[in-house]
Write a protein that holds these residues in place. Structure first.
Motif, PDB file in Angstrom:
ATOM      1  N   THR A 233       0.832  -1.208   0.000  1.00  0.00           N
ATOM      2  CA  THR A 233       0.000   0.000   0.000  1.00  0.00           C
ATOM      3  C   THR A 233       0.864   1.255   0.000  1.00  0.00           C
ATOM      4  O   THR A 233       0.645   2.190  -0.791  1.00  0.00           O
ATOM      5  CB  THR A 233      -0.919   0.014   1.237  1.00  0.00           C
ATOM      6  OG1 THR A 233      -1.775  -1.134   1.203  1.00  0.00           O
ATOM      7  CG2 THR A 233      -1.766   1.273   1.266  1.00  0.00           C
ATOM      8  N   LYS A 259      -4.298  -8.004  -1.306  1.00  0.00           N
ATOM      9  CA  LYS A 259      -5.165  -7.272  -0.379  1.00  0.00           C
ATOM     10  C   LYS A 259      -4.970  -5.760  -0.536  1.00  0.00           C
ATOM     11  O   LYS A 259      -5.935  -4.988  -0.522  1.00  0.00           O
ATOM     12  CB  LYS A 259      -4.883  -7.709   1.058  1.00  0.00           C
ATOM     13  CG  LYS A 259      -5.248  -9.155   1.332  1.00  0.00           C
ATOM     14  CD  LYS A 259      -5.001  -9.551   2.778  1.00  0.00           C
ATOM     15  CE  LYS A 259      -6.066  -8.992   3.690  1.00  0.00           C
ATOM     16  NZ  LYS A 259      -5.959  -9.555   5.070  1.00  0.00           N
ATOM     17  N   ARG A 263      -7.819  -3.001  -1.763  1.00  0.00           N
ATOM     18  CA  ARG A 263      -8.205  -1.910  -0.862  1.00  0.00           C
ATOM     19  C   ARG A 263      -7.973  -0.543  -1.495  1.00  0.00           C
ATOM     20  O   ARG A 263      -8.573   0.448  -1.075  1.00  0.00           O
ATOM     21  CB  ARG A 263      -7.456  -2.033   0.459  1.00  0.00           C
ATOM     22  CG  ARG A 263      -7.905  -3.236   1.270  1.00  0.00           C
ATOM     23  CD  ARG A 263      -7.321  -3.270   2.663  1.00  0.00           C
ATOM     24  NE  ARG A 263      -7.709  -4.489   3.348  1.00  0.00           N
ATOM     25  CZ  ARG A 263      -7.463  -4.727   4.640  1.00  0.00           C
ATOM     26  NH1 ARG A 263      -6.833  -3.808   5.378  1.00  0.00           N
ATOM     27  NH2 ARG A 263      -7.842  -5.870   5.192  1.00  0.00           N
TER      28      ARG A 263
END
Length: 338
Positions: A233, A259, A263
């Motif tokens: 991220t 993931k 997101r």
């Protein structure tokens, strides 16, 4: 057949087979060739099976000066990969009358407590992963016949080194992604100081540097899905130009990257392609299924045990790295047109 609680002896086998005890010892010790006939050897084995005879290994080991026990030192068992290594090593060991004791090094790397009063007295040899190599000093395993797995063959402390062809695995991944048209890459690297992960980084850099117009950024994460999600991220939020492919050192790291991508409102592989390395069960449990490199863990363990047996016998172990195979699944596709 022997009755009651009396354990059958080699003398019982000799009488049942009509041979001497010396012949029984030769046959059951697999030293009969050239000394007794194949027919006699089979007769002895059949008599031993019928009587349920088992050699007294403790007494034999005292005579030979061997315990017929090998220690397999691996990182903490966080994936099934090292379970496969153990399965392969134990299979070959059993065929030669050896047992394998599995010892996970605490936290994957670093010193480990000696699992024996004296490893040198209790073991015939050690097989160790480079990620657990620091444990050897504490258990004095570096003073026993040693085979290293996933270790630099030019700087290994072992009498032999057995490696998977990790460099070729990285080449297969990069060739696949370059062939799809990807030019901007993020390397999600395992935050573990180990030769095998250094090979991944070095080969990836070499391969992409040789291709004009490519960019490569690297971010590190512990071998943990949530840590990989956080690292991915942060990297995707800050990266310019935006990577169209993420190359992960391990399938667990790839799951964390999935993931993070979702997101951020992106999709695999429409917006970003992702690759792993290991081909764990996880690779087909996530959606889309993961493009990764298959490592044959059981063959790796088999080769490690075969190498140690060769060292113990004074033979030269088999040479050459174990081949690996790219498995293309749904997590890779051509990048979106810019």
């Amino acid at each position: 057949m022997a009755t009651g609680s009396t354990r059958p002896t080699s003398r019982d086998v000799a009488q049942a087979a009509g041979v001497s005890q010396a012949a029984v010892s030769l046959v059951l010790g697999d030293k009969w060739r050239g000394r007794v006939s194949a027919t006699t050897a089979e007769r002895v084995r059949e008599a031993a099976r019928r009587l349920g005879y088992r050699p007294n290994l403790a007494a034999r080991n005292l005579r030979l000066g061997r315990t017929r026990t090998v220690l397999l030192v691996v990182p903490a068992l966080t994936t099934e990969f090292f379970a496969g290594v153990y399965t392969g090593a134990a299979r070959i060991a059993a065929q030669h009358g050896f047992g394998v004791v599995l010892y996970p090094s605490p936290e994957g790397i670093g010193p480990a407590r000696d699992p024996f009063a004296s490893a040198q007295a209790a073991l015939d040899g050690v097989i160790a992963s480079s990620m657990a190599a620091d444990a050897l000093t504490t258990i004095r395993g570096d003073q026993l016949p040693l085979v290293m797995l996933d270790s630099d063959p030019t700087g290994s402390h072992g009498a032999a080194t057995v490696n998977l062809d990790i460099a070729d695995g990285v080449r297969q991944i990069t060739d696949h992604l370059l062939g799809l048209g990807h030019r901007h890459y993020l390397h999600l690297a395992a935050d573990i100081p180990s030769w095998t992960f250094d090979v991944r980084a070095r080969e990836l850099t070499t391969r992409l540097t040789a291709t004009p117009g490519t960019t490569l950024r690297t971010t590190h994460a512990p071998m943990d899905i949530d840590a990989a999600r956080t690292a991915t991220t942060d990297a995707l939020t800050a990266a310019h130009p935006h990577p169209t492919a993420i190359i992960c050192d391990d399938d667990k790291l790839a799951a964390g990257a999935y993931k993070a991508i979702r997101r951020l409102g992106l999709r695999v592989p429409d917006d970003i392609s992702v690759t792993g390395l290991d081909d764990l069960a996880l690779a087909t449990a996530i959606d889309p299924e993961l493009t990764t490199v298959r490592l044959d863990a059981e063959l790796f363990g088999e080769r490690g045990m075969q190498a140690l047996l060769a060292v113990l016998d004074g033979r030269t172990p088999q040479q050459g790295d174990i081949p690996v195979q790219l498995v293309v699944r749904g997590s890779t596709a051509p990048p979106r047109p810019s």
